[in-house]
Enzyme design. Structure first.
Site, PDB file in Angstrom:
ATOM      1  N   LYS A   1       0.806  -1.229   0.000  1.00  0.00           N
ATOM      2  CA  LYS A   1       0.000   0.000   0.000  1.00  0.00           C
ATOM      3  C   LYS A   1       0.837   1.275   0.000  1.00  0.00           C
ATOM      4  CE  LYS A   1      -4.032  -1.858   2.395  1.00  0.00           C
ATOM      5  NZ  LYS A   1      -4.912  -1.756   3.546  1.00  0.00           N
TER       6      LYS A   1
ATOM      7  N   ASP B   1      -9.673   2.750   3.037  1.00  0.00           N
ATOM      8  CA  ASP B   1      -9.717   2.056   4.336  1.00  0.00           C
ATOM      9  C   ASP B   1     -10.432   2.878   5.407  1.00  0.00           C
ATOM     10  OD1 ASP B   1      -8.492  -0.283   3.575  1.00  0.00           O
ATOM     11  OD2 ASP B   1      -6.486   0.361   4.176  1.00  0.00           O
TER      12      ASP B   1
ATOM     13  N   ASN C   1      -4.947   2.054  -1.705  1.00  0.00           N
ATOM     14  CA  ASN C   1      -5.445   0.672  -1.843  1.00  0.00           C
ATOM     15  C   ASN C   1      -6.328   0.498  -3.070  1.00  0.00           C
ATOM     16  OD1 ASN C   1      -7.806   1.917  -1.058  1.00  0.00           O
ATOM     17  ND2 ASN C   1      -8.402   0.326   0.392  1.00  0.00           N
TER      18      ASN C   1
END
Ligand code: NDP
Length: 285
Positions: free
Chosen positions: A68, A105, A89
């Site tokens: 990431k 996220d 991501n």
């Protein structure tokens, strides 16, 4: 008939990933034709594999551990969320072929807590365990919810301190060891927390950071970003310590995937039926 659009998640290892299943369920639900695969990409092949995927017509990539942060160097531009986190991501190419990235996220965690589970963050005392990639991704979205206090505790205290440096708001850092002996009236992590988030990788090895049960009160909600078929070590610990509720991170996984789906397709899938299919007992949450 046109060929199905291609998507994938890259990581190392990747065989365990639920993302192909989640995106297949989203595609069925929204009536889209796509292929979504899991590709094992070792760190030294990251740049070449990402370029090859898009050169061969791939539409979008999800990125997971350990890539990431490294993919940021490959991007022509990125969202504010990815820039703040220093990690992405979700990748895609724009019409001119430039590689772009976002980080879903944080929004995934906040949606699961707030919308699915009804857990308040605003004006609450929040303890975040861990200062790795996941913690970096969720920090700004958590602060945006207006907690009364956000304490970040990490095994390596200096890493937690680096994470909060320059941030505005009621946020502080300490070493995990400073929480171990936490007791009402003494120490950095004094008293109980309304919300305790485990963003350490300890659950992946079924271990648990050393934590004092005195951090938990009858009002506390505990949330492990990790997920497994059985309760994670952190969820088990939280229940034994008397938390009002303890959840794992499956809901966050589905919510961050839904945000990626929206970025790629402009369609927002319903997450509740997907959660219910992935793990029947989730329906009872
Ligand atoms: P990183 O490798 O970037 O960070 C790991 C963190 O865990 C560091 O803070 C590290 O501390 C800490 N740590 C590792 N082992 C221990 C231990 N035994 N005791 C205490 N602390 C420990 O991992 P990520 O941040 O990417 O992932 C963290 C967790 O979040 C994983 O379980 C991952 O599966 C989960 N996750 C879930 C998502 C979801 O959608 N549900 C999305 C993203 C992540 P130190 O700095 O001292 O080494």
């Amino acid at each position: 008939m046109p060929a199905d659009e291609r998507f994938a998640v890259i990581g190392h290892p990747i065989a365990h990933s639920l993302s192909p299943r989640i995106h297949a369920l989203f595609a069925t639900q929204t009536g889209r034709r796509l292929r979504y695969s899991a590709i094992d990409v070792p760190p030294d092949a990251l740049a070449i594999q990402v370029q090859r995927f898009f050169d061969e017509g791939g539409r979008g990539l999800n990125v997971t551990v350990p890539h990431k942060q490294a993919v940021m160097a490959l991007l022509a531009d990125c969202s504010a969320a990815a820039r703040r986190a220093g990690a992405a991501n979700t990748l895609w190419r724009d019409a001119a072929g430039a590689l772009l990235g976002d980080n879903t996220d944080g929004i995934g965690l906040v949606r699961d807590l707030r919308d699915n589970l009804g857990v308040a963050i605003h004006a609450r005392r929040v303890l975040l365990l861990g200062a790795g990639g996941a913690a970096r991704g969720i920090l700004a979205p958590l602060l945006a919810q207006g907690p009364a206090e956000l304490l970040i505790a990490n095994r390596d205290g200096a890493r937690a301190a680096a994470l909060v440096a320059g941030l505005d708001g009621p946020v502080r850092a300490c070493a995990l060891a400073e929480l171990v002996d936490s007791a009402p009236g003494a120490g950095t992590g004094t008293g109980t927390y309304d919300l305790i988030l485990n963003a350490t990788a300890a659950s992946l090895t079924t271990t648990l950071p050393s934590l004092s049960p005195s951090l938990i009160g009858a009002h506390s909600t505990c949330y492990d970003l990790a997920y497994a078929q059985q309760d994670t070590a952190f969820v088990t610990w939280a229940r034994r310590a008397g938390a009002a509720a303890a959840y794992d991170g499956l809901g966050m996984l589905v919510e961050q995937a839904a945000e990626s789906f929206w970025l790629w397709h402009g369609v927002r899938p319903q997450t509740a039926p997907v959660l219910a299919q992935l793990r029947p007992r989730i329906a009872a949450r």
